[in-house]
Design a protein around this motif. Sequence first.
Motif, PDB file in Angstrom:
ATOM      1  N   VAL A 265      19.078  57.913  40.337  1.00  0.00           N
ATOM      2  CA  VAL A 265      20.280  57.425  41.022  1.00  0.00           C
ATOM      3  C   VAL A 265      20.399  55.920  40.800  1.00  0.00           C
ATOM      4  CG1 VAL A 265      21.496  57.212  43.219  1.00  0.00           C
ATOM      5  CG2 VAL A 265      20.033  59.206  42.786  1.00  0.00           C
TER       6      VAL A 265
ATOM      7  N   PHE B  67      22.290  52.499  41.884  1.00  0.00           N
ATOM      8  CA  PHE B  67      23.091  51.821  42.902  1.00  0.00           C
ATOM      9  C   PHE B  67      23.664  50.546  42.283  1.00  0.00           C
ATOM     10  CE2 PHE B  67      20.056  54.362  45.199  1.00  0.00           C
ATOM     11  CZ  PHE B  67      20.739  54.810  46.335  1.00  0.00           C
TER      12      PHE B  67
ATOM     13  N   GLU C 118      20.156  63.496  51.694  1.00  0.00           N
ATOM     14  CA  GLU C 118      21.116  62.477  52.078  1.00  0.00           C
ATOM     15  C   GLU C 118      20.372  61.235  52.555  1.00  0.00           C
ATOM     16  OE1 GLU C 118      24.116  63.800  54.766  1.00  0.00           O
ATOM     17  OE2 GLU C 118      24.617  65.572  53.588  1.00  0.00           O
TER      18      GLU C 118
ATOM     19  N   TYR D  11      22.069  53.765  53.496  1.00  0.00           N
ATOM     20  CA  TYR D  11      21.679  52.541  52.793  1.00  0.00           C
ATOM     21  C   TYR D  11      22.698  51.425  53.028  1.00  0.00           C
ATOM     22  CZ  TYR D  11      25.173  53.631  49.164  1.00  0.00           C
ATOM     23  OH  TYR D  11      26.346  53.891  48.485  1.00  0.00           O
TER      24      TYR D  11
ATOM     25  N   GLU E 161      31.658  51.726  48.321  1.00  0.00           N
ATOM     26  CA  GLU E 161      31.944  53.142  48.063  1.00  0.00           C
ATOM     27  C   GLU E 161      30.686  53.948  48.347  1.00  0.00           C
ATOM     28  OE1 GLU E 161      34.393  54.790  44.996  1.00  0.00           O
ATOM     29  OE2 GLU E 161      34.783  52.803  44.179  1.00  0.00           O
ATOM     30  N   ALA E 162      30.829  54.956  49.175  1.00  0.00           N
ATOM     31  CA  ALA E 162      29.721  55.857  49.490  1.00  0.00           C
ATOM     32  C   ALA E 162      30.299  57.255  49.665  1.00  0.00           C
ATOM     33  CB  ALA E 162      29.002  55.398  50.759  1.00  0.00           C
ATOM     34  N   ASP E 163      29.406  58.255  49.727  1.00  0.00           N
ATOM     35  CA  ASP E 163      29.916  59.620  49.937  1.00  0.00           C
ATOM     36  C   ASP E 163      30.545  59.751  51.315  1.00  0.00           C
ATOM     37  OD1 ASP E 163      29.187  60.633  47.402  1.00  0.00           O
ATOM     38  OD2 ASP E 163      27.114  60.783  48.058  1.00  0.00           O
TER      39      ASP E 163
ATOM     40  N   TYR F 180      30.277  57.536  55.599  1.00  0.00           N
ATOM     41  CA  TYR F 180      29.683  56.447  56.361  1.00  0.00           C
ATOM     42  C   TYR F 180      29.272  56.938  57.748  1.00  0.00           C
ATOM     43  CZ  TYR F 180      31.737  53.501  52.741  1.00  0.00           C
ATOM     44  OH  TYR F 180      32.065  52.938  51.548  1.00  0.00           O
TER      45      TYR F 180
ATOM     46  N   GLY G 261      26.275  53.178  54.559  1.00  0.00           N
ATOM     47  CA  GLY G 261      26.739  54.154  53.595  1.00  0.00           C
ATOM     48  C   GLY G 261      25.761  55.307  53.510  1.00  0.00           C
TER      49      GLY G 261
ATOM     50  N   ILE H 280      24.572  58.379  50.771  1.00  0.00           N
ATOM     51  CA  ILE H 280      24.676  58.965  49.444  1.00  0.00           C
ATOM     52  C   ILE H 280      24.043  60.349  49.466  1.00  0.00           C
ATOM     53  CG2 ILE H 280      22.522  57.897  48.633  1.00  0.00           C
ATOM     54  CD1 ILE H 280      23.835  57.728  45.859  1.00  0.00           C
TER      55      ILE H 280
ATOM     56  N   VAL I 203      22.303  63.085  47.307  1.00  0.00           N
ATOM     57  CA  VAL I 203      21.579  63.227  46.046  1.00  0.00           C
ATOM     58  C   VAL I 203      21.353  64.714  45.784  1.00  0.00           C
ATOM     59  CG1 VAL I 203      19.473  62.673  44.789  1.00  0.00           C
ATOM     60  CG2 VAL I 203      20.475  60.999  46.356  1.00  0.00           C
TER      61      VAL I 203
END
Length: 746
Positions: free
Chosen positions: A7, A9, A55, A58, A72-74, A76, A86, A88, A90
């Motif tokens: 991943v 970032f 999940e 971060y 931008e994150a999946d 919040y 945020g 993310i 995975v």
Amino acid sequence: MAESFEVTFTYKPVISVDSVNLIGDFNDWDLDRTPMADENGDGTYEVTLELEAGEYQYKFVVDDDKWQKPPEADYYVDDGFGEKNGVIIVGDEVPLRVSVKGNGVIDFETLRHNNSDVKFANPLSRDRISIRFQTRRNDVEEVTLCYNDGQKQRIQLENFATYEEFDFYKAIIDLENPYFEYYFEVKDGDKIIWYDKEGIKEADNGKLTDLTSFQYNLSEVDIFRTPGWVKDAIFYQIFPDRFYNGCKENDPEKIEVYKDEDTRCDAVIPDWEKGVPPNPPVLTEETEFYDNKNEIHPEAGYYVFYGGDLQGVEQKIPYLKRLGVNAVYLNPIFKGTANHRYNTAGYELVDDTLAIKGDLEASEEYVIKLIEKLHRYGFKVIFDAVFNHTGYEHWAFQDIIEHGKDSKYVDWYNIHSFPIVPLYKQNKENPPNYDCWWGFGHLPELNVKNPEVRDYIFQVTEKWMDPKGNGDLSAGIDGWRLDVPNEVKEVVPNFWQDWRESVMEINPEAYIVGEIWDNASDYLQGDEFDGVMNYRFRDAALRFLGLNEIKGDEFAAELSKMYFQYPEQANYSMLNLIDSHDTSRYLTVIDEDKERMKLTVLFQMTYLGAPMVYYGDEIGMKGEDGPDCRRTMIWKDRGYTKPDYDLFNHYQRLIKIRKQQPALRRGNIRGIDIAYDQVDGFKRSYGDQQLLVLLNAGKEMIDLEVEVDAADGKYRELYQNRIVSVDNGRLHLKLEGITGAIIKLS
């Protein structure tokens, strides 16, 4: 062992910083464990980790103590301190198979429509709406909208966007009745399913009887209206101090900049033509006076002036007309002690060194007359404003300095203790004792929660939109560019909604554009901004056309992603830029490759949204990030640099083409499939007019053959003024390397 995933970032700060670190669940929120690096010097910091599926929360930490929410994150979540972390995801949230159209298999898990989300159901007027639907990429052959507005109707949706693992379909329908019901029919091969309010429905023995339709009533929803003139606008951004010195009488005096009690740095006005020589020296933290970069030591926050002014703007109106632009975006003209004037001493005050020196009232009158003159010449005008913070010199903050906690403005800012630490005494060991933007003591943050501050901002907004106070909008500006509006929204979530209502009451055709660098969906729901400064557009263009580091399908996917994420209205109102006062000059970033610059401008002038030219780009100006990108405008041969008139003519010609072709300004857009990695293209359609735009970012000539909806025959290619042919529904064209084409098909 659990499967792990690589991943990456990334984070791009809005200003120059010394360090960025990644913190989160995966490193126990350790500030020192995961530093990020800007390997290629473009201002983007990256780090790659191996993470197991799951999940993770971060954040990013800038300069060791500034915690930043990921842009931008999946999704919040609250961080427990009034801010957001945020998250993310995975690993695959939904296992996705290889999809093939026509095999009769439909991936049910990826079908989606939500009529409460404007990305999927976007009302355009009281009798018109855009309906969208999501499927797995390359998975289905047809999506049909079945609706009843008093009469049962069917319309096949068009595949308008593709990115990541999904296709997006759309239809814009005109309705006889504002209330209507609808569902979707999805077909692939011999398989047909229906998608309604409850989800997926399949026929039982060939019969379908239990559909629960979506319901929508256009008379009960707010309509997102954007100003119609923006579709036809071509903006020109002017940084006043560096554009043109039209009046020597208002030039600033020598400015004394305090660094400590005993040392002061004198900022004199350099010679316009010699202000930025070639190959400026490397600067260090110890450099006291950055003459070659036009900047004083960054902790002081004051800059060298060159004397550009509003008289210079007025005198260059013929130049702007000749170029072809028709809208002017002015960086702040409010009174301030820095050449950028983002540190205002009063939003209601025009800086007299930009107008009539020593006379604030006459300066205001001059600006009003200038706006009226620009309007007479066919220009729209928008002002730049930062309502998040003022300058240290603002009269309200100065009152607090003088009267301490007894000041009647003490609640206009967030003061931690008294007395205020003087600016010249501030350093890392003795920081400001009040909230300020990114820790810069010369930029104290306003307390926008205070109703008095809110009223003040609303009053100055009205002042510049209706300066005569009688509804004579010919004297007022046509809109606003808002600096760091996200920071205001974080404090008062509904601030911009209320502000927009106030703006619309003054002028329903006013344009509101925000400085949002990443996904701006939250601001483009119809109740805040009309558009944003489209840095995502810039990044996509730079990576494909400027640096040629991604393929054409990746470029198209980035554009599709933006197109889907924003409502139709906002897509037409985006401020499409390739650089600005906050970025390196585009020509510098691409190693002065003028042909790639030309290709990028071709794309900018043909794509959806309003193009913006940053002053000097049209004559080949260069400059690194920071103040170097704000060099003085080149008006004549300086010996070491001169205006590039070939590039000027290129801009002029493409602006003329855009103005002459309504489809390039107001038409819809649709991507096309091209078999070459280095080529991309799209169609623009408006009424009976249809144009095809092709972009070859590769160095080699390509012999293209593109399927088009046009009769066989000869057609005009507008960019290089040549004739191309269509045979058997296919267009044939030899497209040279690093160039493009604009073909008028009807």
